[in-house]
Every structure is written in structure tokens, then in C-alpha cells.
Design a protein around this motif. Structure first.
Motif, short mmCIF file in Angstrom:
data_model
loop_
_atom_site.label_atom_id
_atom_site.label_comp_id
_atom_site.label_asym_id
_atom_site.label_seq_id
_atom_site.Cartn_x
_atom_site.Cartn_y
_atom_site.Cartn_z
N GLN A 231 0.80 -1.22 0.00
CA GLN A 231 0.00 0.00 0.00
C GLN A 231 0.84 1.27 0.00
OE1 GLN A 231 -2.31 -0.88 3.45
NE2 GLN A 231 -3.75 -2.22 2.37
N GLY A 233 2.80 1.98 -2.22
CA GLY A 233 2.96 2.39 -3.62
C GLY A 233 4.00 1.60 -4.38
N ASN A 236 2.66 0.63 -7.92
CA ASN A 236 2.49 1.84 -8.72
C ASN A 236 3.83 2.38 -9.20
OD1 ASN A 236 -0.33 2.04 -8.61
ND2 ASN A 236 -0.28 3.02 -6.60
N LEU A 239 5.00 0.19 -12.03
CA LEU A 239 4.26 0.51 -13.26
C LEU A 239 4.78 1.80 -13.89
CD1 LEU A 239 0.55 -0.39 -12.39
CD2 LEU A 239 1.88 -1.28 -14.31
N GLU A 240 5.09 2.78 -13.06
CA GLU A 240 5.63 4.03 -13.58
C GLU A 240 7.00 3.80 -14.22
OE1 GLU A 240 6.20 7.77 -14.79
OE2 GLU A 240 4.33 6.89 -14.03
N ALA A 352 -4.58 0.32 -16.11
CA ALA A 352 -4.95 1.63 -15.57
C ALA A 352 -4.41 1.87 -14.18
CB ALA A 352 -6.47 1.76 -15.58
N SER A 353 -4.19 0.79 -13.41
CA SER A 353 -3.73 0.95 -12.03
C SER A 353 -3.10 -0.36 -11.57
CB SER A 353 -4.90 1.31 -11.12
OG SER A 353 -5.84 0.24 -11.08
N SER A 354 -2.47 -0.30 -10.40
CA SER A 354 -1.92 -1.52 -9.82
C SER A 354 -3.04 -2.50 -9.48
CB SER A 354 -1.11 -1.18 -8.58
OG SER A 354 -1.91 -0.51 -7.61
N GLU A 355 -4.18 -1.96 -9.07
CA GLU A 355 -5.32 -2.83 -8.74
C GLU A 355 -5.79 -3.60 -9.98
OE1 GLU A 355 -5.10 0.34 -7.91
OE2 GLU A 355 -4.99 0.27 -5.70
N ALA A 356 -5.75 -2.94 -11.14
CA ALA A 356 -6.16 -3.62 -12.38
C ALA A 356 -5.18 -4.74 -12.73
CB ALA A 356 -6.23 -2.60 -13.51
#
Length: 383
Positions: A231, A233, A236, A239-240, A352-356
Motif C-alpha cells: 500500500q 505504492g 504503482n 508501473l511508472e 490503468a492501475s496496480s489494482e487492475a
């Protein structure tokens, strides 16, 4: 008992060098404290530059308006310029540990070399020179942040040169020279003790801070990261990085098959051991300092695999699956299922996001469960 985590840094301190025994831990420490270190060093450099020139007044007071006094003034000015140059180097390279260390060593060596020349031409003020040497030793060990071993080398080396110079000049009786040598030894010993205690104390404080952070971010049973770590990040950020550099990225969701049955049949202590054994396998087969192993749920684990494409993630998951299912000597036979979602290199569109991304891996995990368990399912992650 949780397995040994190869991702956990070695935080043992080598007390002889007053540094972490592990170079990676030492580098992490020095980089974290570099801004504070540079602030102190820049102040010391400016102080030394100003006062080294200011003390030229004592040369003229002792030697008068002579060529030697002006020569010493010139040498003192060189030291001031060296100090200002070191200051500028730190300002230009504020994130370089090497520049910071070199700046401290360069200024100290230059200042001490000129100090020896000043002492050579002013033997009549020996008492003041001896006091100045003691003050410089204090600065070497305490005021100028440096590697401990370099501070010791500079302090001891300058004391030897200072004592040898006085012996060559022959202005001291043997008993006075012996007294001076003993005072220099005592000064270096006290400086050594103070500097070593300071360096070790700093690292002990840093180690305690890291250990508290590890306790907060680690699952105590398995030694893996917990959801709190995720959590912060982590995914994320990966992904970046994938978006910026076009490198592949894969995540793997792992879930022990029929884990409730294991707990009901063998008891929770045995179930905990199975979890710990599986976590140890995950940690041992992933890359230290690159991959992340996270306890995602009760018996569910998430692997974050930077720079790993779909084929590489599948190969790793198959290796883990086979090793766990066929673990030699295991008293409780268990299996696991795996779902993989991968972002290929140079992907035109990322999730679209880490959750995806995790959701895509979760869908593959359910497919593995529906397909009979103890298997690997994988997909390329879409937007």
C-alpha cells in the motif's frame, strides 16, 4: 519460526572500521545521512578557509614583515582556496558520497601539510604549535565528517610527521620530546574513541530505525512483506518505471490449495509451518533486492517481478509449483495454484492501475483453481 529472508539486509556493524560489514547497508546509510553530512562539512570547510587565513596574523607577529611570513600567507591562502573549491564541489555534486569524502580528506591533508611548513619556520612558538596540532586533531576526528578509517589515518599520520619534525629540529630535550609524543598519542586515542563511538552510534540508530520499519512492513510468520508494504505504492512505482523505460513487468498471485483442509486435519500450528515453508521457497527462488514477495492474504502471496516478461514469470511459477508439490521430506504434502498477469516490454497501453494488474492476475488464479488446482495460468495484462 519464520524462514531466513534473503531480502533482509545484513546490518552487522564492523566495530574496527565503525561501518556496516555489508557494503550495501553501508552505502544505504551514507546516502541517507549525506544531506546532513554535507551541511556539516560545508560549514567546516568555510570555517577552516576563513580562520586559516586569519591566523596569518600570527605569522607576521612572530616573523615580522618578512619574505617567509608572506610565503606562509600565500600557503594559507592556497588552503583557503582548496576549502572553497571543496565547498563548490559539494554544491555541484550534492548526492555524491565520494565527492563528500574526497572534499574532507583533501582539505585536511592540505591544511595539515601547510601547518607543518608553518611550524618548521616558527620553532620559537612550539607551545602554540603543539596546541594548534591538538585542535586540528579534534577537527580531524570530530568536526569534519569523514570515513572513520580515513580520519584515523590522517590524525595519526599528521601526529607522526609533527613529532618527527620536532625531533629533526632538535629544539627539545629528550624528555620534552617524549612528553610531546605521549600527548599526541593520548590526543589520537581520545579522538579515536570519540569518533568510533559517534560512527557506531549513528549506525546503531540507523539499524534500529530499519528494524522498526521491517517489523511494520513484514509478516512475522513468513518474513515476507505485508499488505502495508504494498500500500506504500510499490506496484504503482514499478508501473511508472515500466511506463518510463519500457521494461516488462509481471505479477504472480499464489494460493495454497485446500489450506483450510490442512488446518482442520493437522492443526493451525502445522498450517503455519506449511505457510512458512512456502514463503521460504518463494524468497529463495526470487531475486534478492529486485523482486518483492508479499503475503497478500491468509494463504495467498503476491510476487512483483520487475523486468520479467510473461515467459519468465511462467517459468518461475512452474519452478515454484513443482518444487512445492514435490518437496522432499515434507510431512504434509501440499500444492499451490498460480495466476500471472504480465505487462510486455514497450507495451503501448498499460493497466490503468496496480489494482487492475493484480485483478488480472487474480482472474488467472481463479482459472487455475477451476482447472483443477496445482497449475499455472497466465495472461498479458490489458488496459
Amino acid at each position: 519460526m519464520s524462514p531466513q529472508d534473503p531480502h533482509r539486509p545484513n546490518l552487522a556493524i564492523d566495530c574496527r572500521r565503525a561501518e556496516f560489514a555489508d557494503p550495501a547497508s553501508e552505502s544505504r546509510f551514507t546516502r541517507q545521512f549525506l544531506p546532513e553530512r554535507n551541511r556539516q562539512l560545508k560549514a567546516s570547510l568555510l570555517f577552516a578557509a576563513a580562520f586559516y587565513v586569519a591566523f596569518a596574523a600570527t605569522d607576521f607577529a612572530t616573523l615580522g614583515d618578512t619574505a617567509i611570513a608572506w610565503m606562509l600567507m600565500g600557503l594559507r591562502s592556497v588552503v583557503a582556496l582548496v576549502g572553497l573549491g571543496c565547498f563548490a564541489a559539494i554544491v555541484r555534486h550534492p548526492r555524491s558520497v565520494r565527492v563528500s569524502i574526497r572534499a574532507a580528506c583533501t582539505l585536511l591533508v592540505a591544511a595539515l601539510a601547510v601547518f607543518m611548513v608553518v611550524c618548521w619556520f616558527q620553532p620559537q612558538v612550539l607551545a602554540w604549535n603543539a596546541m594548534s596540532q591538538a585542535l586540528i586533531l579534534m577537527a580531524v576526528y570530530v568536526n569534519f565528517p569523514n570515513r572513520f578509517i580515513y580520519a584515523v589515518a590522517i590524525g595519526v599520520g599528521s601526529s607522526i610527521v609533527f613529532a618527527a619534525m620536532l625531533a629533526i629540529q632538535g629544539n627539545l630535550r629528550a624528555d620534552d620530546l617524549l612528553t610531546l609524543v605521549l600527548l599526541l598519542v593520548m590526543g589520537n586515542a581520545l579522538g579515536y574513541i570519540a569518533a568510533r563511538r559517534f560512527h557506531v552510534a549513528q549506525r546503531e540508530q540507523f539499524r534500529a530505525s530499519l528494524q522498526l520499519q521491517q517489523l511494520a512492513d513484514r509478516d512475522p510468520l513468513t518474513g515476507c512483506h505485508n499488505r502495508r508494504f504494498l500500500q506504500k505504492g510499490l506496484l504503482n512505482a514499478e508501473l511508472e518505471r515500466t511506463r518510463r523505460y519500457g521494461a516488462p513487468l509481471s505479477v504472480v498471485l499464489c494460493d495454497l490449495d485446500h489450506f483450510k483442509r490442512i488446518n482442520d486435519t493437522y492443526g493451525h500450528a502445522a498450517g503455519d509451518q506449511v505457510l512458512a515453508d512456502f514463503a521460504g521457497l518463494l524468497l529463495s527462488l526470487t531475486r534478492d533486492t529486485v523482486d518483492s514477495v508479499i503475503r497478500y492474504g491468509g494463504e495467498e502471496f503476491l510476487l512483483v517481478l520487475p523486468q520479467t516478461d510473461l515467459a519468465g514469470a511462467q517459468a518461475l511459477a512452474e519452478r515454484i509449483r513443482a518444487a512445492f508439490a514435490d518437496a522432499p521430506g515434507a510431512t504434509i504434502k501440499a500444492t499451490a495454484s498460480f495466476g500471472i498477469a504480465s505487462v510486455p516490454a514497450q507495451a503501448p497501453v498499460l493497466p490503468a492501475s496496480s489494482e487492475a494488474l493484480i485483478g488480472a492476475a487474480d482472474a488467472q488464479l481463479y482459472a487455475a483453481k477451476r482447472g483443477g488446482r496445482n497449475m499455472v495460468c497466465a495472461t498479458l495484462a490489458g488496459p
